[in-house]
Design a protein around this motif. Sequence first.
Motif, PDB file in Angstrom:
ATOM      1  N   TYR A   1       0.834  -1.213   0.000  1.00 20.38           N
ATOM      2  CA  TYR A   1       0.000   0.000   0.000  1.00 20.38           C
ATOM      3  C   TYR A   1       0.865   1.258   0.000  1.00 20.38           C
ATOM      4  O   TYR A   1       0.614   2.198  -0.771  1.00 20.38           O
ATOM      5  CB  TYR A   1      -0.929  -0.017   1.215  1.00 20.38           C
ATOM      6  N   PHE A   2       1.884   1.279   0.863  1.00 21.41           N
ATOM      7  CA  PHE A   2       2.715   2.480   0.952  1.00 21.41           C
ATOM      8  C   PHE A   2       3.479   2.742  -0.342  1.00 21.41           C
ATOM      9  O   PHE A   2       3.620   3.884  -0.780  1.00 21.41           O
ATOM     10  CB  PHE A   2       3.687   2.357   2.119  1.00 21.41           C
ATOM     11  N   HIS A   3       3.989   1.670  -0.969  1.00 17.97           N
ATOM     12  CA  HIS A   3       4.729   1.851  -2.220  1.00 17.97           C
ATOM     13  C   HIS A   3       3.795   2.376  -3.323  1.00 17.97           C
ATOM     14  O   HIS A   3       4.171   3.305  -4.058  1.00 17.97           O
ATOM     15  CB  HIS A   3       5.355   0.526  -2.657  1.00 17.97           C
ATOM     16  N   SER A   4       2.605   1.815  -3.425  1.00 18.59           N
ATOM     17  CA  SER A   4       1.659   2.252  -4.455  1.00 18.59           C
ATOM     18  C   SER A   4       1.218   3.707  -4.194  1.00 18.59           C
ATOM     19  O   SER A   4       1.119   4.523  -5.122  1.00 18.59           O
ATOM     20  CB  SER A   4       0.441   1.332  -4.481  1.00 18.59           C
ATOM     21  N   PHE A   5       0.969   4.024  -2.915  1.00 15.99           N
ATOM     22  CA  PHE A   5       0.556   5.387  -2.580  1.00 15.99           C
ATOM     23  C   PHE A   5       1.675   6.384  -2.892  1.00 15.99           C
ATOM     24  O   PHE A   5       1.415   7.480  -3.428  1.00 15.99           O
ATOM     25  CB  PHE A   5       0.183   5.452  -1.093  1.00 15.99           C
ATOM     26  N   TRP A   6       2.902   6.026  -2.573  1.00 11.69           N
ATOM     27  CA  TRP A   6       4.045   6.921  -2.837  1.00 11.69           C
ATOM     28  C   TRP A   6       4.250   7.114  -4.331  1.00 11.69           C
ATOM     29  O   TRP A   6       4.499   8.237  -4.792  1.00 11.69           O
ATOM     30  CB  TRP A   6       5.296   6.313  -2.198  1.00 11.69           C
ATOM     31  N   PHE A   7       4.125   6.061  -5.119  1.00 13.71           N
ATOM     32  CA  PHE A   7       4.346   6.150  -6.559  1.00 13.71           C
ATOM     33  C   PHE A   7       3.291   7.049  -7.218  1.00 13.71           C
ATOM     34  O   PHE A   7       3.616   7.918  -8.037  1.00 13.71           O
ATOM     35  CB  PHE A   7       4.315   4.745  -7.170  1.00 13.71           C
ATOM     36  N   THR A   8       2.014   6.869  -6.843  1.00 17.83           N
ATOM     37  CA  THR A   8       0.956   7.696  -7.440  1.00 17.83           C
ATOM     38  C   THR A   8       1.039   9.148  -6.956  1.00 17.83           C
ATOM     39  O   THR A   8       0.667  10.080  -7.690  1.00 17.83           O
ATOM     40  CB  THR A   8      -0.416   7.120  -7.089  1.00 17.83           C
ATOM     41  N   THR A   9       1.545   9.352  -5.756  1.00 14.57           N
ATOM     42  CA  THR A   9       1.732  10.731  -5.269  1.00 14.57           C
ATOM     43  C   THR A   9       2.775  11.452  -6.104  1.00 14.57           C
ATOM     44  O   THR A   9       2.607  12.649  -6.441  1.00 14.57           O
ATOM     45  CB  THR A   9       2.137  10.731  -3.791  1.00 14.57           C
ATOM     46  N   LYS A  10       3.847  10.768  -6.453  1.00 18.83           N
ATOM     47  CA  LYS A  10       4.857  11.381  -7.320  1.00 18.83           C
ATOM     48  C   LYS A  10       4.277  11.727  -8.686  1.00 18.83           C
ATOM     49  O   LYS A  10       4.602  12.773  -9.264  1.00 18.83           O
ATOM     50  CB  LYS A  10       6.047  10.435  -7.495  1.00 18.83           C
ATOM     51  N   ILE A  11       3.383  10.857  -9.200  1.00 12.61           N
ATOM     52  CA  ILE A  11       2.789  11.142 -10.509  1.00 12.61           C
ATOM     53  C   ILE A  11       1.871  12.369 -10.442  1.00 12.61           C
ATOM     54  O   ILE A  11       1.924  13.256 -11.294  1.00 12.61           O
ATOM     55  CB  ILE A  11       2.016   9.908 -11.019  1.00 12.61           C
ATOM     56  N   LEU A  12       1.036  12.426  -9.391  1.00  7.58           N
ATOM     57  CA  LEU A  12       0.068  13.516  -9.299  1.00  7.58           C
ATOM     58  C   LEU A  12       0.737  14.859  -8.990  1.00  7.58           C
ATOM     59  O   LEU A  12       0.268  15.903  -9.436  1.00  7.58           O
ATOM     60  CB  LEU A  12      -0.980  13.204  -8.221  1.00  7.58           C
ATOM     61  N   THR A  13       1.809  14.823  -8.243  1.00  5.66           N
ATOM     62  CA  THR A  13       2.501  16.075  -7.909  1.00  5.66           C
ATOM     63  C   THR A  13       3.616  16.408  -8.888  1.00  5.66           C
ATOM     64  O   THR A  13       4.188  17.502  -8.796  1.00  5.66           O
ATOM     65  CB  THR A  13       3.092  15.985  -6.503  1.00  5.66           C
ATOM     66  N   THR A  14       3.908  15.474  -9.817  1.00  5.89           N
ATOM     67  CA  THR A  14       4.980  15.662 -10.813  1.00  5.89           C
ATOM     68  C   THR A  14       6.293  16.042 -10.127  1.00  5.89           C
ATOM     69  O   THR A  14       7.039  16.916 -10.586  1.00  5.89           O
ATOM     70  CB  THR A  14       4.598  16.741 -11.836  1.00  5.89           C
ATOM     71  N   VAL A  15       6.559  15.397  -9.015  1.00  2.00           N
ATOM     72  CA  VAL A  15       7.795  15.635  -8.255  1.00  2.00           C
ATOM     73  C   VAL A  15       8.544  14.312  -8.163  1.00  2.00           C
ATOM     74  O   VAL A  15       7.956  13.272  -7.866  1.00  2.00           O
ATOM     75  CB  VAL A  15       7.482  16.185  -6.850  1.00  2.00           C
ATOM     76  N   GLY A  16       9.846  14.350  -8.389  1.00  2.00           N
ATOM     77  CA  GLY A  16      10.664  13.144  -8.290  1.00  2.00           C
ATOM     78  C   GLY A  16      10.846  12.458  -9.637  1.00  2.00           C
ATOM     79  O   GLY A  16      10.210  12.809 -10.636  1.00  2.00           O
ATOM     80  N   ASP A  17      11.739  11.472  -9.626  1.00  2.00           N
ATOM     81  CA  ASP A  17      12.024  10.712 -10.848  1.00  2.00           C
ATOM     82  C   ASP A  17      11.001   9.597 -10.999  1.00  2.00           C
ATOM     83  O   ASP A  17      10.847   8.747 -10.113  1.00  2.00           O
ATOM     84  CB  ASP A  17      13.435  10.122 -10.795  1.00  2.00           C
ATOM     85  N   ILE A  18      10.335   9.605 -12.139  1.00  2.00           N
ATOM     86  CA  ILE A  18       9.328   8.593 -12.439  1.00  2.00           C
ATOM     87  C   ILE A  18       9.838   7.759 -13.611  1.00  2.00           C
ATOM     88  O   ILE A  18      10.239   8.308 -14.647  1.00  2.00           O
ATOM     89  CB  ILE A  18       7.986   9.255 -12.805  1.00  2.00           C
ATOM     90  N   PRO A  19       9.865   6.427 -13.461  1.00  2.44           N
ATOM     91  CA  PRO A  19      10.332   5.596 -14.583  1.00  2.44           C
ATOM     92  C   PRO A  19       9.475   5.798 -15.825  1.00  2.44           C
ATOM     93  O   PRO A  19       8.267   6.047 -15.735  1.00  2.44           O
ATOM     94  CB  PRO A  19      10.208   4.171 -14.041  1.00  2.44           C
TER      95      PRO A  19
END
Length: 596
Positions: A150-168
């Motif tokens: 849950y935490f990994h999925s939540f963190w990954f989607t948060t990066k997508i929605l905020t467009t912050v961090g490196d996204i593969p």
Amino acid sequence: MWLTLDYLSDFMYMLDMLITVHTGYLDQGILIRDLAQLKKRYLSSKGFLRDVASLLPTDFLYFVFGIQIPLVRINRFLRLPRLNEALDRMETITSYPNTFRLSKLMIYIFVLTHWNACLYFALSSYMGFGRDEWVYPNITGDFATMRRQYFHSFWFTTKILTTVGDIPMPDTEEEFLFMIANLLIAVLVFASVVGNVGNVVTNLRDRDNIFFPNHELVKAYLRSHHVSKELRQRIDNWYQHLHINKKIIRENEILQQLPVYLRTEIAVSVHLPTLSKVTIFQNCDKSLLEELVLKLTPQVFSPGEYVCRKGDVGHEMYIIKEGKLAVVADDGVTEFAVLSEGNFFGEISILNIKGNKSGNRRTANIKSIGYSDLFSLSKEDLTDVLSEFPAAKRHLEEKGRQILTKMGMLEESGQGEEREEETVENKVKRLEDTLEVLQTKLARLIVELESSNRKMQARVDQLQWELAAPESQAPEDGANDEVAQGRGEGVGGEPGWEREEAEGEEEEGLDAQIEAQGQAEGDNDVTKEGDGESTKSTKEDLEVMKEDQFGLNYPYDHKKKTGDDTPRKGDGAEIEPENAKEEESGERGCEDGKED
């Protein structure tokens, strides 16, 4: 754990239905609480059908699709309207609406991120865990626990929605579609967050502008007029004191939209204890105090500022809510007394007590020692309120006289009576002078009216005479025409015959009109046999009408009264020259005939 939370939510939904059944509603402004009517209204509404559909036992589909498919409970989304209704009511009830709006926005963002994380994990499961860097890693080791998933999925989607961090970088079409949808949602979320935060900031600024005076406008005004630095510093300190201590001086504007009875209750709960401490208002009716509390105006004075000076005209009285004030001499240094919370001053100058030696003038200098919060009550407001409470007015005046007597500022009763008598005499004399002037004007108007009536009557008489003169002149014209015809064929013969024929036609027309009126009179006599008085009056009116039409009465009576037979304008004077010409022409014709 998830199943426990699901069924706990179902129990809350059922409890909400039970609460809804017992929730009253308004019918023509009346709150309905009868349980039978409440049940009938709820069971016949669309909300009941929606609530029942949201609680359908779709969990049995777990036996078909498996317990890992939570979509079988998608019908619970039908409870969203009820959730929005609850949030709206909470926003109305809460004392901190701006904070509640921000909290509601954060909850929406969290729920959206939660749903997005669940969708990401389901997509990773569909494509295969660990297939590439974009999907969820293999469920081995630390990544096998549900909390880590849950935490990994939540963190990954948060990066997508905020467009912050490196996204593969995505590799498959599914991954590209997921990224595109999330980036578009991220734009909407960002706009929503910025708009709501800006709205909250604007509301806070508007609230400050309503509660406190606009300091920025005052600063701009002082700069444009080059006000001294010392005065600007005093004004800045005054504003700072208001903001730090939350001093509200615009209560009437804030509560203006409330009904009168609610404003009264608020003012009574806030200001009545302070007003009750005033000596002159003690033992007064509660209704009087309730009227006065609505008239109180809060004011804040800075250190060293004069509230009033000796000799000034008093337009209001002051009640000290907080702070200390000093009664000082004219030099502003020597202090005679110190006034504190609950004291009042300036009441004598607004009561209009007879015999007050100072009149409406201030009798002392009052200066604020520190920051002082006062309530002011204007003379006009007090007078308006006391006009409806005469007993309270007499009571306050009596207390004011007692205070003036102790201060030695009340004149003796004899002097006051003499002044009152002088005032009454002056008023009576002024009224007599005014009455005399009005009588003179009235007599002048009456004379003018009588003169106008006489002129109008004379004009009417002249017009009637002019109308009646041609008719009375008709027989004389006929006799002259006969004489002229007998003497011979003169120049005036033919016009005389023509005039006689025309006058004869007029007489025939008048005779016909009189006959018609007589016939109508006869009919009226037949139909009105029982009404002798009305018939008699009708005959008399007809006779008068005949006499007026033939000119039989008025011209001759007028000549008899005046005794003047001299021809005048309108009574045959213009016709005589023509008759004379006709006679001369007839005589000449006879002489010519004799010569022949």
